[in-house]
Design an enzyme around this catalytic site. Structure first.
Site, PDB file in Angstrom:
ATOM      1  CE1 TYR A   4      36.448  26.482  38.758  1.00 55.54           C
ATOM      2  CE2 TYR A   4      35.455  24.335  39.540  1.00 55.54           C
ATOM      3  CZ  TYR A   4      35.467  25.911  39.691  1.00 55.54           C
ATOM      4  OH  TYR A   4      34.560  26.365  40.341  1.00 55.54           O
TER       5      TYR A   4
ATOM      6  CG  ASP B 249      44.016  41.898  41.613  1.00 57.12           C
ATOM      7  OD1 ASP B 249      43.519  40.587  41.831  1.00 57.12           O
ATOM      8  OD2 ASP B 249      44.608  41.906  40.487  1.00 57.12           O
ATOM      9  CB  ILE B 250      41.681  37.905  46.031  1.00 55.56           C
ATOM     10  CG1 ILE B 250      41.376  37.116  44.648  1.00 55.56           C
ATOM     11  CG2 ILE B 250      40.368  38.613  46.571  1.00 55.56           C
ATOM     12  CD1 ILE B 250      40.481  36.111  44.826  1.00 55.56           C
TER      13      ILE B 250
ATOM     14  CG  ASP C  54      30.345  19.279  42.130  1.00 56.55           C
ATOM     15  OD1 ASP C  54      31.273  20.345  41.749  1.00 56.55           O
ATOM     16  OD2 ASP C  54      29.742  18.765  41.613  1.00 56.55           O
TER      17      ASP C  54
ATOM     18  CG  LEU D 278      28.195  32.746  44.674  1.00 57.12           C
ATOM     19  CD1 LEU D 278      29.538  31.741  45.207  1.00 57.12           C
ATOM     20  CD2 LEU D 278      27.009  32.342  45.652  1.00 57.12           C
TER      21      LEU D 278
ATOM     22  N   GLY E   2      29.563  38.681  39.558  1.00 63.94           N
ATOM     23  CA  GLY E   2      29.562  37.438  39.494  1.00 63.94           C
ATOM     24  C   GLY E   2      28.188  37.134  40.128  1.00 63.94           C
TER      25      GLY E   2
ATOM     26  CE  LYS F 159      36.590  26.976  42.892  1.00 62.28           C
ATOM     27  NZ  LYS F 159      36.550  28.302  43.574  1.00 62.28           N
TER      28      LYS F 159
END
Length: 728
Positions: free
Chosen positions: A574, A485-486, A551, A461, A459, A578
């Site tokens: 989404y 794998d989280i 955000d 990041l 990714g 989060k």
């Protein structure tokens, strides 16, 4: 003289310069707000300080004369230091030139300062250590040779007047102080470095290296006709023998020589001046040359502070303290610099040098030293505390100070890397090999090379963390989903066992906002369950964790930027995932750092909004951009650097990290096109874009922060992005 086997002491200091530029005084104590915050002293003492360089500045206390002096500020603060068991080293003039009725070239300056010093001693007879004037040689250079500070002299004669008045002021001030307290001790500070050069400029380097001693030599009474500087002082500076010999007849040797040392203290002179930036170019009456930091030029490190401490010991044989140590750098390099100074001081002690202490300078940070305080740019470099959020926030420097006060350097992984002054990317141009510069190699400060473990190798990041950790010499392992794998707790445990990290950064997750509306199960699995699994594992192993939120946890109904304490109300799947992740992570690992951010753009990602927009416009194609959504775009390198700093600082909880500023997508495209000099006539503005999206979006989701804000402005970030991405 006491033996140097006693432990090295930790001292501190608050940047307190009152420098005069024209008729304007620039006061650091007001800019860092210590002037109105007495509880800072408790914060400082809690770090384990034995002593504190503390200002009772002439310009501040008695600007209109002793008859109207206001002692209320030092009364309160010196008493508090005394209660806290921290010894004050009282400073009277710090890079200043005195109140408005005097200056460094006023013949009465020494007598006036002595009168003030006597009044201070009479009011605080218990104070035992003084620095009447900080760095007299450096101040004389800036005020008398370089024209930067009042009286803005640019000639040797003005330099001499400034320096002699300062040094006479030191002698006469200590005389007045000792009339009250005969046991009072002088801690005389100045910058200690060294100049290196090409063979052609060896004569200038020799002169510079002799000049660095001049203030100490004067107050020690060491300057006579046999002194190296005698001819220059009498011939070029216009000093009379009587002026010089006054110091020989009135010696006031320091009880402790205070060494202030910075990365800029060691210099290199090169006649090939065109190789260097304009602001480094100068010369003398014989040659034009560049004067640059030695670390930016020399292929081999110079040895650091240890050989300098040996030099000053051989010259004076008097007790020494490092009275300022600070660097403007990323957090791990601030730690590495302090660790090098501390280790260098201890190595000098092992060689027989009587080094008493190391002082962490700029405890609250420094303002505008990057322009030598000649302007008010609001350029801030943090110290042991970061004050940008109002309440001073302890940084990793404060944590390291506690370790030093308790007995020495910790074996932390960030100390195992090299500071920028030893990394191969530090050079301005081709490095210079200097014959004869041969300091023995010394082991790294730390041996613990445990990595930071980063998820999300493919990714934006994850790739950015890999790149920037390498640039900052932070050991890092970036893992793919196959490697960790989280969503699978067993996979997390295997990875932690295999790599033994000291911290974990979760840069993985489901990022397709519109697709999440029909794929909510997978979105929640990757964005909420996965981070929660990581939090559980990291809490069990005692590992710091950084994970990211958005955000889109806000509904966009307010018209000012959202801060960390605002209520969340996500509008789409989404955002809900989060929000759930934030709750689960902080419940399972309260010390985790949860970063809310927004709208990435960066130089290493070809698929971000700005890059796509500029390429389309450059090809003459139409590009659609919305003006019905306001966001805070985030430059990925700034985000990654800020996250690493906060991780090293041991920060926790929810933080908002975006570049300062708010903009619609349409305005963002226009600003980027203007900076990149791209024709924006084909940009099509869409005013109903939100209604066309599968997932509801907030009309306004700009972020701000109630914390110390470590991110640059959006306009600054856009300028760097356009340059770095090669889009201009």
């Amino acid at each position: 003289m006491r033996q140097t086997r006693e432990p090295l002491e930790l001292w501190g200091g608050v940047e307190c310069t009152v420098n005069r530029v024209g008729d304007r005084y620039i006061r650091q104590l007001e800019r860092n707000a210590h002037a109105t915050r007495i509880d800072d002293l408790d914060r400082f003492a809690a770090l384990g300080l034995k002593a504190m360089r503390y200002p009772v500045l002439w310009e501040q206390m008695a600007p209109d004369g002793l008859h109207s002096a206001d002692w209320s500020w030092p009364d309160e603060r010196l008493a508090r230091l005394r209660e806290l068991g921290v010894m004050p080293i009282v400073g009277l003039v710090h890079h200043g030139s005195g109140p408005i009725d005097t200056s460094l070239v006023d013949p009465a300056f020494p007598e006036k300062l002595a009168a003030y010093a006597g009044a201070v001693a009479a009011r605080y007879p218990w104070v035992g250590h003084y620095t009447p004037i900080n760095e007299p040689l450096t101040t004389a250079r800036f005020s008398g040779l370089y024209g930067l500070w009042y009286p803005h002299g640019r000639d040797p004669a003005t330099f001499k007047d400034c320096l002699f008045n300062e040094c006479r002021g030191v002698v006469m001030a200590m005389r007045a102080i000792r009339e009250v307290n005969p046991a009072a001790r002088l801690v005389q500070t100045d910058d200690l470095g060294k100049t290196y050069s090409t063979p052609l400029l060896a004569y200038q380097a020799e002169f510079n290296n002799e000049l660095r001693w001049l203030a100490w030599d004067l107050v020690c009474g060491m300057v006579d006709p046999a002194h190296y500087m005698w001819d220059w002082l009498t011939t070029h500076c216009g000093a009379t023998p009587a002026e010089i010999l006054w110091f020989r007849d009135n010696p006031c040797p320091p009880d402790i020589i205070g060494v202030n040392h910075y990365i800029t203290s060691e210099r290199f002179l090169d006649e090939d001046w065109e190789r260097y930036p304009e602001h480094h170019r100068g010369g003398n009456h014989r040659h034009r040359y560049a004067d640059v930091e030695a670390a930016r030029v020399l292929s081999q490190p110079t040895g650091g502070i240890r050989p300098l401490l040996l030099e000053i010991w051989e010259r004076y044989r008097r007790p020494i303290a490092v009275t300022e140590a600070h660097i403007d750098a990323r957090r791990e390099d601030q730690l590495r610099w302090l660790a090098e100074i501390w280790r260098g001081a201890e190595q000098a002690r092992e060689a027989g040098v009587d080094v008493r202490a190391v002082t962490v300078w700029g405890m609250l940070g420094l303002y505008d030293w990057n322009c030598l305080l000649t302007e008010v740019r609001d350029y801030y470099e943090s110290g042991a505390f970061d004050i940008r959020g109002g309440e001073p926030r302890p940084t990793a420097v404060a944590h390291l100070m506690k370790d030093l006060a308790r007995g020495g350097l910790p074996d932390h992984p960030v100390l195992a890397g090299n500071g920028w002054w030893k990394r191969p990317d530090r050079f301005f141009s081709r490095p210079v090999v200097l014959p004869g510069l041969d300091f023995p190699a010394r082991p790294l400060t730390g041996s613990n090379r445990a990595p930071i473990l980063v998820t999300g190798a493919t990714g934006t990041l994850g790739r950015a963390f890999a790149r920037i950790c390498a640039e900052r010499e932070l050991a890092c392992r970036v893992l793919t989903r196959a490697e960790m794998d989280i969503t699978d707790p067993a996979s997390i445990d295997r990875a932690l066992q295999a790599h033994q990290p000291w911290a974990v950064i979760n840069a993985a997750g489901y990022v397709r906002v519109d697709d999440a509306e029909r794929d909510s199960e997978r979105c929640f699995l990757e964005n909420a369950t996965g981070p929660a699994n990581l939090a559980t594992a990291c809490a069990r192993h005692g590992l710091p964790l950084v994970t990211f939120s958005s955000d889109l946890v806000f509904d966009g109904e307010q018209d000012c930027p959202y801060v960390e304490t605002d209520a969340i109300r996500p509008l789409n799947v989404y955002g809900m995932s989060k929000a759930r992740a934030e709750e689960l992570v902080l419940d399972r690992h309260p010390d985790a750092l949860v970063v809310r951010t927004s709208s990435f753009f960066g130089p290493w990602d070809e698929h971000n909004f700005i890059t796509i927009a500029l390429r389309a416009l450059r090809r003459g194609e139409a590009f659609l951009a919305a003006d019905d959504m306001t966001v805070s775009p985030t430059y990925v390198p700034d985000l990654v650097n800020a996250c690493l700093d906060l991780l090293i600082d041991r920060e926790a909880g929810i933080w908002h990290l975006t570049n300062q500023g708010e903009v619609t997508w349409a305005d963002l495209a226009l600003q980027a096109a203007e900076l990149a000099r791209v024709d924006a006539s084909r940009l099509e503005i869409c005013s109903d874009h939100r209604s066309r999206l599968a997932a509801r979006r907030p009309r306004y989701s700009a972020l701000s922060s109630r914390r110390a804000f470590p991110m640059p402005t959006l306009s600054d970030a856009l300028g760097r992005y356009v340059t770095q991405a090669g889009l201009h």
